[in-house]
Design a protein around this motif. Structure first.
Motif, mmCIF file in Angstrom:
data_model
loop_
_atom_site.group_PDB
_atom_site.id
_atom_site.type_symbol
_atom_site.label_atom_id
_atom_site.label_comp_id
_atom_site.label_asym_id
_atom_site.label_seq_id
_atom_site.Cartn_x
_atom_site.Cartn_y
_atom_site.Cartn_z
ATOM 1 N N UNK A 1 0.609 4.467 -0.649
ATOM 2 C CA UNK A 1 0.150 3.681 -1.845
ATOM 3 C C UNK A 1 1.129 2.545 -2.500
ATOM 4 N N UNK A 2 2.439 2.779 -2.466
ATOM 5 C CA UNK A 2 3.399 2.127 -3.017
ATOM 6 C C UNK A 2 3.221 0.623 -1.908
ATOM 7 N N UNK A 3 3.216 0.853 -0.804
ATOM 8 C CA UNK A 3 3.395 -0.147 0.080
ATOM 9 C C UNK A 3 1.989 -1.169 0.044
ATOM 10 N N UNK A 4 0.645 -0.276 0.009
ATOM 11 C CA UNK A 4 -0.470 -1.177 -0.467
ATOM 12 C C UNK A 4 -0.408 -2.123 -1.693
ATOM 13 N N UNK A 5 0.430 -1.405 -2.872
ATOM 14 C CA UNK A 5 0.501 -2.160 -4.115
ATOM 15 C C UNK A 5 1.346 -3.390 -3.882
ATOM 16 N N UNK A 6 2.442 -3.223 -2.964
ATOM 17 C CA UNK A 6 3.441 -4.326 -2.732
ATOM 18 C C UNK A 6 2.465 -5.321 -1.929
ATOM 19 N N UNK A 7 1.911 -4.983 -0.810
ATOM 20 C CA UNK A 7 1.222 -5.942 0.090
ATOM 21 C C UNK A 7 0.074 -6.853 -0.691
ATOM 22 N N UNK A 8 -0.569 -5.964 -1.533
ATOM 23 C CA UNK A 8 -1.598 -6.706 -2.479
ATOM 24 C C UNK A 8 -0.677 -7.651 -3.367
ATOM 25 N N UNK A 9 0.344 -7.654 -3.848
ATOM 26 C CA UNK A 9 0.936 -8.356 -4.758
ATOM 27 C C UNK A 9 1.318 -9.744 -3.801
ATOM 28 N N UNK B 1 3.113 -3.784 -9.942
ATOM 29 C CA UNK B 1 2.885 -2.343 -10.656
ATOM 30 C C UNK B 1 3.456 -1.152 -9.485
ATOM 31 N N UNK B 2 3.588 -0.094 -10.443
ATOM 32 C CA UNK B 2 4.063 1.082 -9.788
ATOM 33 C C UNK B 2 5.594 0.879 -9.286
ATOM 34 N N UNK B 3 6.030 -0.202 -8.775
ATOM 35 C CA UNK B 3 7.332 -0.299 -8.292
ATOM 36 C C UNK B 3 8.187 -0.570 -9.416
ATOM 37 N N UNK B 4 7.543 -1.397 -10.712
ATOM 38 C CA UNK B 4 8.515 -1.463 -11.577
ATOM 39 C C UNK B 4 8.810 -0.296 -12.499
#
Length: 335
Positions: free
Chosen positions: A137-145, A185-188
């Motif tokens: 999920x974290x990797x998906x959020x990073x890729x969407x960014x 998001x999430x990473x922050x």
């Protein structure tokens, strides 16, 4: 007259105090100017060496230039075997011009944020306490960014999610610096307790999918499957005298977990971090460089970003003398 003598004495004392302060300020300005000049000189010399000197598995050569063609080696300037005069690209400190100290860190020794997936990213999430079932999920959020479209990956985040969180939308481009991860998001929230130093010293924007075991810091090596802090230190100790020439040998010697063949590398990339600081005072400067070729006569490198960082609270590590070049004001020892 006694009162006049007292007044004259006070005036003389005031003049002396002002003069002393003026001298102190002048000396401080001179020292600051010399420190800046030393840093700029170190920067230009090191970048010139990175753009012109041969590179091996051990680092960038600091000795007299030898044409790879003349020597019968690879024609791309990447020499496999070390010459013994290299400046290492693993973050160790070296003596620069004047009182400047510098270190070089190969991007391939850090964790890439601008490359989808990868063992290193998953290992980083593991070290930050992210459960295995949430790492994708974290990797998906990073890729969407980073990707250019507005199509949301499964459990990812696009503009609507950022608006609901009261944040600017995704940049839809690769991260410009590791610090930009604080906008994702999430990473922050995940990295909220990490300092900018920690982000910059562990992560890179270079799009490198593999990890160089000859330049990765101990803290990064320890993230790899099958390794811990002790085994990572053994790898660092081993390559100190004998850089790895085979990924297979490294796996065998240090019980590295079985991974895809292209996950690990032996050679540095064409980019990295140059860190500089004065040995006595002042902040530190980190710049990210990338080798490139420009047709209009500009230098064969570009600066992707430059960041000023506070000085470490603890004493700086003892710098290592450069031993094979006079470009930095340190001549090679007699043979």
């Amino acid at each position: 007259h006694p009162a006049a003598r007292v007044s004259l004495g006070r005036d003389a004392g005031t003049v002396a105090l002002i003069s002393t302060r003026a001298v102190d300020e002048s000396m401080a300005d001179q020292a600051a100017f010399e420190a800046t000049l030393d840093e700029v000189s170190t920067r230009e010399v090191v970048l010139f060496m990175l753009g012109t000197q041969p590179v091996s598995i051990a680092g960038v050569s600091a000795g007299p230039y030898t044409s790879p063609v003349a020597g019968g080696s690879d024609t791309d300037g990447m020499l496999a075997m070390p010459r013994g005069d290299e400046i290492r690209l693993d973050g160790r400190p070296y003596h620069g011009v004047g009182d400047t100290v510098f270190s070089l860190q190969d991007s391939r020794g850090l964790i890439s944020l601008n490359w989808a997936g990868g063992v290193a990213q998953l290992a980083l999430l593991d070290s930050l306490g992210v459960p295995a079932n949430e790492r994708a999920d974290y990797l998906a959020v990073l890729e969407d960014y980073q990707d250019e479209d507005d199509l949301k990956h499964l459990n990812g985040a696009e503009r609507d999610e950022y608006v609901r969180a009261g944040l600017p939308g995704p940049a839809n481009r690769p991260l410009a610096t590791p610090i930009e991860l604080r906008r994702v998001l999430r990473w922050r929230d995940l990295i909220a307790n990490m300092t900018d130093d920690e982000l910059l010293e562990r992560m890179t924007i270079a799009r490198v999918p593999d990890l160089n075991i000859n330049s990765a810091p101990k803290s990064i090596l320890a993230l790899l499957p099958g390794l811990d802090a002790h085994s990572a230190q053994r790898i660092v100790d081993h390559r100190e005298t004998t850089p790895f020439t085979s990924v297979h040998a490294a796996r065998t010697l240090f019980n590295l977990a079985v991974m895809e063949e292209d996950v690990l590398s032996l050679f540095p990339s064409n980019s990295g971090n140059l860190m500089m600081w004065n040995r006595t005072s002042g902040a530190r400067t980190l710049l990210h460089w990338t080798q490139s070729t420009f047709p209009d006569g500009r230098p064969p490198w570009r600066i992707d970003y430059e960041i000023r960082l506070p000085r470490h609270a603890e004493p700086e590590p003892q710098e290592i003398e450069t031993t094979a070049t006079d470009l930095l004001g340190r001549k090679a020892p007699p043979e």
